[in-house]
Write a protein that holds these residues in place. Structure first.
Motif, PDB file in Angstrom:
ATOM      1  N   SER A 298      66.881  90.547  -1.153  1.00 36.65           N
ATOM      2  CA  SER A 298      67.103  90.734   0.289  1.00 36.65           C
ATOM      3  C   SER A 298      67.555  92.148   0.627  1.00 36.65           C
ATOM      4  O   SER A 298      67.440  92.583   1.772  1.00 36.65           O
ATOM      5  N   GLY A 299      68.093  92.871  -0.353  1.00 35.44           N
ATOM      6  CA  GLY A 299      68.601  94.215  -0.099  1.00 35.44           C
ATOM      7  C   GLY A 299      69.994  94.243   0.502  1.00 35.44           C
ATOM      8  O   GLY A 299      70.500  95.320   0.854  1.00 35.44           O
ATOM      9  N   ASP A 300      70.621  93.070   0.633  1.00 30.91           N
ATOM     10  CA  ASP A 300      71.978  93.006   1.189  1.00 30.91           C
ATOM     11  C   ASP A 300      72.946  93.749   0.265  1.00 30.91           C
ATOM     12  O   ASP A 300      73.118  93.383  -0.899  1.00 30.91           O
ATOM     13  N   THR A 301      73.607  94.770   0.790  1.00 30.86           N
ATOM     14  CA  THR A 301      74.503  95.589  -0.039  1.00 30.86           C
ATOM     15  C   THR A 301      75.735  94.820  -0.487  1.00 30.86           C
ATOM     16  O   THR A 301      76.321  95.143  -1.519  1.00 30.86           O
ATOM     17  N   THR A 302      76.145  93.800   0.279  1.00 32.58           N
ATOM     18  CA  THR A 302      77.348  93.061  -0.121  1.00 32.58           C
ATOM     19  C   THR A 302      77.119  92.284  -1.407  1.00 32.58           C
ATOM     20  O   THR A 302      78.054  92.079  -2.186  1.00 32.58           O
ATOM     21  N   TRP A 303      75.871  91.839  -1.635  1.00 36.36           N
ATOM     22  CA  TRP A 303      75.570  91.176  -2.900  1.00 36.36           C
ATOM     23  C   TRP A 303      75.449  92.198  -4.026  1.00 36.36           C
ATOM     24  O   TRP A 303      75.908  91.976  -5.133  1.00 36.36           O
ATOM     25  N   ARG A 304      74.839  93.319  -3.714  1.00 35.40           N
ATOM     26  CA  ARG A 304      74.613  94.316  -4.756  1.00 35.40           C
ATOM     27  C   ARG A 304      75.908  94.997  -5.208  1.00 35.40           C
ATOM     28  O   ARG A 304      76.026  95.385  -6.374  1.00 35.40           O
ATOM     29  N   ASN A 305      76.874  95.142  -4.294  1.00 33.14           N
ATOM     30  CA  ASN A 305      78.155  95.732  -4.721  1.00 33.14           C
ATOM     31  C   ASN A 305      79.217  94.668  -5.003  1.00 33.14           C
ATOM     32  O   ASN A 305      80.402  94.985  -5.158  1.00 33.14           O
ATOM     33  N   LEU A 306      78.774  93.396  -5.037  1.00 29.44           N
ATOM     34  CA  LEU A 306      79.618  92.258  -5.449  1.00 29.44           C
ATOM     35  C   LEU A 306      80.772  91.986  -4.494  1.00 29.44           C
ATOM     36  O   LEU A 306      81.772  91.385  -4.881  1.00 29.44           O
ATOM     37  N   THR A 307      80.644  92.361  -3.233  1.00 28.03           N
ATOM     38  CA  THR A 307      81.718  92.093  -2.260  1.00 28.03           C
ATOM     39  C   THR A 307      81.405  90.911  -1.351  1.00 28.03           C
ATOM     40  O   THR A 307      82.202  90.577  -0.481  1.00 28.03           O
ATOM     41  N   ALA A 308      80.256  90.268  -1.533  1.00 24.41           N
ATOM     42  CA  ALA A 308      79.820  89.222  -0.599  1.00 24.41           C
ATOM     43  C   ALA A 308      80.811  88.073  -0.511  1.00 24.41           C
ATOM     44  O   ALA A 308      81.036  87.508   0.571  1.00 24.41           O
TER      45      ALA A 308
END
Length: 610
Positions: A298-308
């Motif tokens: 999805s490109g969601d940065t919160t998942w990629r930087n583990l802050t989701a």
């Protein structure tokens, strides 16, 4: 080497090292495969019968002595002994050894490589498979799975049945009669039934709606007690498909389609068919693995930087009280949790098809993740259904080590007695497997290519789509960092407004987050989605507001409190607030679980005429 008739055995005799644990494991498997057609003996007991064979040969490799006096050693002995098995598939190894170029020398090289390192491979074998290589049986897991599935079906039918008249009844939010009439007017009778397969073509009255749910509950209970399991599974699939189609927006959740896909496969599940089990493992793989893939894709940065997860517990549709506590944890905890989740979703699914101990490890990871999700949020029967699928990764040998023998034998006996016959396992299940693999291949191509799959996959998928036999999965591909919440209010004069309270979704700031599962309050869930968009894009919401103005008792029954119990209000409006969990100090000071601030007017004051 040829021996004298006096030393040749009457049956093929496989001689092995009786002091080798690695050999003992494999010989037990070989005995099971060849049954009484081959004899087995350690060389420590029978070497004297064959003085022509040097002791060093016995120590290096297994020896197969044939009644003719011929001796075979190493991989040749193993493949020849498999040729005596009753099951024809094992004879393939002997044919490959004899006929496939390079197969024999490569087999011998591999055999002697392992034989020189038996201690190492013994440890690896026990680590991966356990102390036995006997083919796994799944009678207990099959019986337990059917019982859990029956309870899930019962809960799903009961949950929707309690809300059905308010959701799709004659005075509900989305009357099923209007939907069926629209389908008939648009596509005709045949086209409508093809696109919307549901028993509600037979009737759309409130009584008929209730009967469908009651029939589902009864069929689920019959399944639980093992009465006509396969007919009941087929009947349950038809009824729940009818609810998913007829429930429209209120039955459009991933767990509804997951229950349909699982329920369809369950019709063909058999304890004596490994292929039917593989179909479930493949379903579990797609469910878990693609839940991780969509988050990264999805490109969601919160998942990629583990802050989701620092947002998730607060912004998910219906958090529990445990979600409030989880939200208070430090950022490092949320990042570590997200990393662990990705490991479970992206790595462990490949272990579903690995040796048994790795499968057990993967099952434990999948179950642990579902328990955490279920504790912190209300996701109806989704977590229980996923856990039930994971239980099918565990074989009978696993269960025998942790539960009383009497209970195991009783439940396993149910799974064995319900095992399918030869025609079912030899023709029906393979046909279903081909269908599922074709459909899932088309679905995967759609996901990977991000466009319509090529033909013939496209045509097959379009034909099967209304039946929900194959579905795409992946919750929370994009994390919602804020929590807009709609508050419905009514008024008699346009000046004084009274708030409607929902049963489960946040409203009253001092009300503790509630536990709902396995029940799903579907109106509460849809209100979460509506808050993320405009009311103009949610026609059902306009209908909901109109039903409140009409004073529909069926719709009012979906709410916790109706501030207009005797007559409906003249005006209705909806305000949109931003909701946040309170901190522990704020909760201690005021007793509130939530804090909120007004953001905008979602639906302006409206009367029934408007």
């Amino acid at each position: 080497m040829i021996h004298t008739p006096s030393t040749a055995p009457q049956k093929p005799l496989l001689i092995y090292d009786g002091q080798c644990g690695f050999c003992a494991i494999w010989i037990r498997l070989w005995k099971r495969i060849t049954e009484d057609r081959v004899e087995y003996a350690p060389f420590q007991e029978c070497a004297d019968r064959f003085p022509q064979i040097p002791r060093s040969d016995f120590e290096k490799a297994v020896q197969l002595i044939l009644p003719s006096g011929e001796r075979l050693s190493g991989a040749a002995a193993c493949t020849r002994s498999l040729g005596y098995a009753r099951e024809r598939r094992y004879a393939l190894w002997e044919k490959m050894y004899a006929r496939v170029p390079l197969f024999a020398p490569l087999s011998e090289h591999a055999y002697h490589f392992i034989a020189r390192r038996r201690s190492l491979f013994y440890g690896a074998t026990v680590f991966l498979f356990g102390a036995s290589l006997a083919p796994s049986s799944y009678a207990f897991s099959t019986a337990i799975f059917w019982k859990i599935l029956a309870l899930i079906y019962a809960a799903a039918f009961a949950s929707f049945g309690a809300q059905s008249l308010g959701l799709i009844g004659s005075r509900g939010v989305l009357p099923i009669a209007d939907y069926i009439a629209a389908m008939r007017a648009t596509f005709g009778l045949t086209g409508g039934i093809t696109r919307a397969p549901t028993v509600f073509w037979l009737g759309t009255g409130d009584f008929f709606i209730s009967i469908v749910s009651i029939a589902g509950i009864v069929a689920a209970l019959l399944l639980f007690f093992g009465i006509l399991p396969r007919p009941m599974l087929a009947f349950l699939f038809i009824l729940y498909l009818s609810l998913v189609v007829g429930g429209q927006e209120f039955m459009s959740f991933q767990w509804d389609t997951l229950l349909l896909e699982t329920g369809f496969l369950a019709i063909f599940l058999s304890a004596n068919s490994r292929l039917s089990l593989l179909l479930f493992w493949w379903l579990l793989f797609r469910l878990v693995f693609f839940s991780g893939v969509v988050k990264l894709a999805s490109g969601d940065t919160t998942w990629r930087n583990l802050t989701a997860l620092s947002y998730h517990y607060e912004t998910q549709p219906l958090p529990t009280i445990f979600g409030w506590y989880a939200h208070q944890m430090p950022l490092l905890f949320h990042k570590m949790s997200a990393a662990g989740m990705f490991f479970i979703e992206l790595v462990l699914p490949f272990f579903f098809f690995a040796p048994r101990h790795l499968r057990f490890f993967a099952a434990a990871g999948a179950i642990a993740l579902q328990l955490v999700i279920g504790l912190t949020g209300n996701y109806t029967f989704f977590n229980l259904l996923t856990i039930a699928l994971a239980l099918l990764l565990l074989d009978d040998q696993f269960w025998q080590g942790i539960i009383p023998t009497g209970f195991f034998e009783k439940i396993a006996g149910m799974g064995t007695s319900a095992a399918a016959g030869p025609f079912w396992t030899g023709a029906v299940i393979p046909a279903v497997a081909v269908l599922i693999l074709v459909l899932s291949a088309g679905e995967l191509l759609t996901i990977i290519r991000r466009r319509a799959p090529p033909e013939p996959f496209g045509s097959v998928l379009r034909f099967a789509a209304p039946l929900h036999l194959i579905n795409s999965y992946g919750l929370f591909a994009v994390m919602t960092p804020t929590r807009p919440e709609i508050i419905m209010e009514g008024s008699d004069d346009g000046e004084t407004w009274k708030e409607y309270a929902f049963k489960y979704k946040p409203g009253d700031q001092t009300r503790r987050p509630k536990w709902a599962q396995p029940h799903q309050p579907r109106l509460d869930w849809q209100m979460w989605f509506a808050a993320l968009d405009r009311y103009q894009n949610n026609p059902w919401f306009v209908n909901f507001a109109a039903r409140l103005l009409e004073g529909s008792p069926q719709v009012a029954a979906l709410l916790k409190t109706n501030p207009f119990p005797t007559r409906p209000p003249k005006y209705i409006r909806a305000l949109r607030y931003a909701y946040h969990f309170t901190t522990p100090s704020e909760r201690s000071a005021g007793g509130a679980w939530w804090k909120r601030e007004l953001k905008d007017i979602y639906l302006p004051p409206s009367s029934l005429g408007e």
